[in-house]
Write a protein that holds these residues in place. Structure first.
Motif: not given
Lengths: 300, 468
Positions: A225-240, A257-268
């Motif tokens: 959640x902290x590094x998510x590319x969709x964090x700004x959407x969360x901050x604005x309260x816009x949800x899928x 929000x509860x999962x700790x990995x670097x997936x958003x910046x590392x990717x797969x």
């Protein structure tokens, strides 16, 4: 052997974990590790890759590694002595290589949980001198002698899908089974960079800095959640509202929000994508209570 | 009494397999195939939200997770009465095709090649057996291709991730189609990757399999088995010739037949399971594990079609589609798998010409109180079936028969051997101290034991379980 790198790593204070995780990517550590490996005093450690009660998906994920790939890992960083999926030998001759490794200095990688029901007979990995060898026995044998134990994937780290309720095979995590320190590299599967990066850390700098659950902080220090590319959407309260939508999937049950990995910046997979950019929520596959505690994966 | 030979672990497969044979005068006179891992996914799935099965069942298998995503999704769509539009269906099938490529390349180079070619000199990929026949220069070339191949199987997964988020255990295959919004950037990325893989397959892999077959001609004669083949069909929803691969069908006792899935049964006589009664009503089946069961020797059950053991996999598909007709044997299986990649690549190229850059169509899916659905599809290793029963909006029963269950099954209560067991029967072993023939025959089926061991129980059972 750790003079240069060790100082560098250990003296870095983690004031801004996001910046640090970006700086200290696996690649950078691997580069330094390679330098270390190449230096004359380094002796390649043996490595047992033991598949236990799981899907054998972590070795498949490892084969997806890139820069370095598995060939580099096995040629330059460690000597793989046992792998059910890859080794050319078979039968008793194969298991003999496992036993021979126990008399050397080695890293033990376990993927999969440890099935304990009925003396471990739910998972037999070999027959030696006429006797069945369970994964449970093999993990114990090697776990007691290994220099370092890496639990790779969520089953090995926390029990994971293999221990999902009602846990028919009586599966437990490697750390619950072994009475010793185990480095946890959860993820379903584990990202190849997390494995190779951790091995590189061990080679070049010694023990990586671990969090309270024994996960290396460089990979597991920050929530999705902290590094998510969709964090700004969360901050604005816009949800899928459904999968496929481009907004934050918090309300669809995203476990970022509860999962700790670097997936958003590392990717797969060649660093091309990750679940949230595929318009699906994080299902917390690297978390302790996956899968039981992460359901429903999709909340409609 | 002959000599007993046990191979355990039978390495270079996915999961844990033990093969035991009895040899008399250098000939196999009995063979037993045993799956050595049990996790119990059907039991775990009970009570979970139905839609989660798409991601949950992928955890059955790390090498063919996409297969389970496909079967599970099809089963749920059957319950919901939902089907994807053609664009999304092509995207989904593209992902499934990527898994075929990844699997087949890894199976040929990492799992099969060391049986015939002295591997690259990296521990533990290298071994010596006394029956490596390639001349030094050719051996060196193929060992080099072993190393090169890793890049291409990796790239097959990269294509899948472009559309599916990550892999193994991808996210993008879902009820209603896919979750990706396809665009020009994704298009050109996967198109360029597919081209490089195609070049590798055409210039390396296919010539390599023919090189091996030249030096191991006797492997066209062994590993034959029952010659009964089955497929549930895959890439068969298209009318375009370029996109269509193979529909459901069986080849039984030398004749082609329509597939009737109601004729599938399971038998647990020699498996480590017990049922509460001998004759079971299909709607009230209950079975449990018992690792101490007398006479049992495998976690794999024995599925049968009209009472027959059926071979499934690339050769069955290539045979039933008419694309491969040379024969049925160890080497034919290996060649058919390699040639199948080429056919799959052509289908994927066909998709790339047709998939449009339009947003995916997804909905919010609500399950009725109860329902029943099935998802049957051919996947890399053959016919995969998921049977799903829902009650009170959660999974009541989930039955899975994987391709490897068909191929590695033990004997049934009538004494009929499983497919691999039969393929081993009668095989001539040159050197009983170094019985290389066994591993070569077994690996030609590409077994995946992680997938194969399941217990099916409780209500909504789609098939009969015989325990007598």
């Amino acid at each position: 052997m750790n003079s240069f790198g060790g100082n560098h790593l250990n003296n870095t204070s983690f004031k801004c974990p996001i910046l640090d995780s970006k700086d200290m990517t696996a690649k950078k550590i691997i580069d330094l590790a390679i330098k270390e490996v190449r230096s004359s005093e380094y002796k390649k450690l043996n490595l047992i890759w033991l598949e236990a009660t799981g899907c054998s998906g972590n070795i498949i994920s490892l084969l997806n590694a890139q820069n370095p790939d598995v060939i580099y890992l096995f040629k330059e960083m460690v000597t793989l002595t046992y792998s059910n999926s890859l080794m050319a030998a078979e039968g008793e001759e194969a298991f003999q290589q496992f036993l021979d490794t126990l008399e050397t200095e080695f890293i033990l990688v376990v993927e999969g949980a440890v099935a304990t029901k009925d003396q471990g007979l739910y998972n037999v990995i070999a027959r030696y001198k006429g006797k069945l060898v369970t994964a449970m026995e093999a993990v114990k044998l090697a776990g007691e002698k290994a220099k370092v134990v890496l639990a790779v994937g969520t089953c090995a780290s926390f029990g994971g899908p293999s221990a999902a309720r009602p846990n028919p095979s009586g599966s437990v995590s490697v750390s619950d089974f072994l009475d010793r320190e185990v480095i946890r590299l959860p993820g379903c599967p584990c990202h190849p960079d997390w494995v190779i990066g951790t091995i590189a850390n061990l080679i070049a700098f010694g023990m990586p800095e671990l969090d309270e659950k024994n996960r290396p902080i460089i990979f597991y220090g920050i929530t999705v959640h902290d590094q998510c590319s969709r964090r700004s959407s969360f901050n604005k309260g816009i949800f899928a509202k459904k999968l496929g939508d481009p907004e934050c999937m918090f309300k669809l049950g995203c476990r970022g929000p509860i999962t700790k990995t670097d997936c958003p910046v590392r990717q797969w997979n060649g660093y091309v994508n990750w679940p949230i950019e595929d318009n699906t929520p994080c299902i917390g596959c690297a978390q302790e209570r996956f899968p039981d505690g992460m359901e429903p994966f999709i909340r409609y | 009494m002959g000599n007993k030979i046990t191979i355990n672990p039978l390495t270079r497969i996915s999961g844990f397999l033990q093969i035991q044979v009895e040899v008399e005068k250098n000939q196999i006179i009995d063979a037993k195939s045993s799956g050595m891992l049990f996790r119990g996914f059907e039991k775990m799935l009970r009570g979970r939200p139905p839609i989660d099965a798409i991601y949950f069942t992928q955890r059955i298998c790390g090498i063919c997770s996409t297969a389970h995503a496909m079967a599970s999704t099809l089963g749920l769509e059957d319950i919901l009465d939902v089907s994807p539009n053609k664009n999304d269906e092509m995207l989904r099938d593209y992902m499934h095709g990527c898994e075929f490529i990844q699997n087949h390349i890894r199976h040929f180079y990492q799992y099969t090649l060391p049986d015939y070619v002295r591997g690259p000199e990296i521990k533990p990929l290298y071994t010596t057996n006394n029956d490596y026949r390639l001349p030094e220069n050719l051996n060196r070339k193929l060992a080099q291709h072993y190393l090169e191949s890793i890049e291409y199987s990796r790239l097959a997964h990269e294509m899948l991730a472009v559309l599916g988020g990550k892999v193994p255990h991808s996210h993008g295959i879902f009820v209603g189609g896919v979750t990706v919004n396809y665009d020009a950037s994704k298009f050109i990325k996967i198109k360029s990757i597919l081209k490089s893989i195609k070049d590798f397959v055409i210039t390396r892999m296919i010539p390599d399999v023919y090189t091996i077959s030249e030096y191991y001609k006797d492997y066209f004669e062994n590993g034959v088995g029952y010659k009964n083949l089955m497929t549930y069909g895959v890439f068969d929803t298209y009318i375009e010739k370029e996109l269509y691969y193979v529909g459901p069908g069986v080849f039984l006792n030398g004749k082609r037949q329509e597939l009737d899935t109601s004729k599938i049964t399971e038998d647990i006589h020699y498996s480590w399971y017990e049922a509460n009664q001998v004759e079971q009503d299909p709607s009230e089946v209950t079975i449990d594990e018992n690792v101490y069961k007398e006479g049992a020797y495998s976690w794999v059950k024995a599925p049968r079609y009209k009472g027959y053991s059926m071979e499934v996999g690339p050769l069955a598909r290539m045979w039933l589609s008419g694309l491969y007709t040379r024969g049925i044997s160890t080497m034919d299986r290996t060649i058919a798998r390699t040639l199948e990649i080429k056919r799959i690549i052509e289908i994927l190229e066909g998709f790339l010409e047709r998939i449009e850059t339009i947003p995916t169509v997804q909905g919010r899916y609500e399950f009725r109180d109860s329902g029943y659905g099935k998802g049957l599809i051919d996947t890399t290793r053959g016919a995969l079936g998921h049977w799903i029963g829902i009650k009170e909006k959660v999974i009541k029963n989930y039955g899975i028969i994987t391709p490897t269950t068909w191929n590695t099954s033990p004997m049934d209560s009538k004494g009929l051997k499983g497919v691999i067991e039969e393929a081993l029967m009668g095989t001539r072993i040159q050197d009983v101290k170094n019985p290389v023939e066994i591993g070569r025959i077994v690996r030609s089926f590409d077994p995946c034991i992680s997938c194969a061991t399941h217990v099916q129980s409780d209500q909504y059972s789609p098939f009969e379980i015989r325990v007598v």
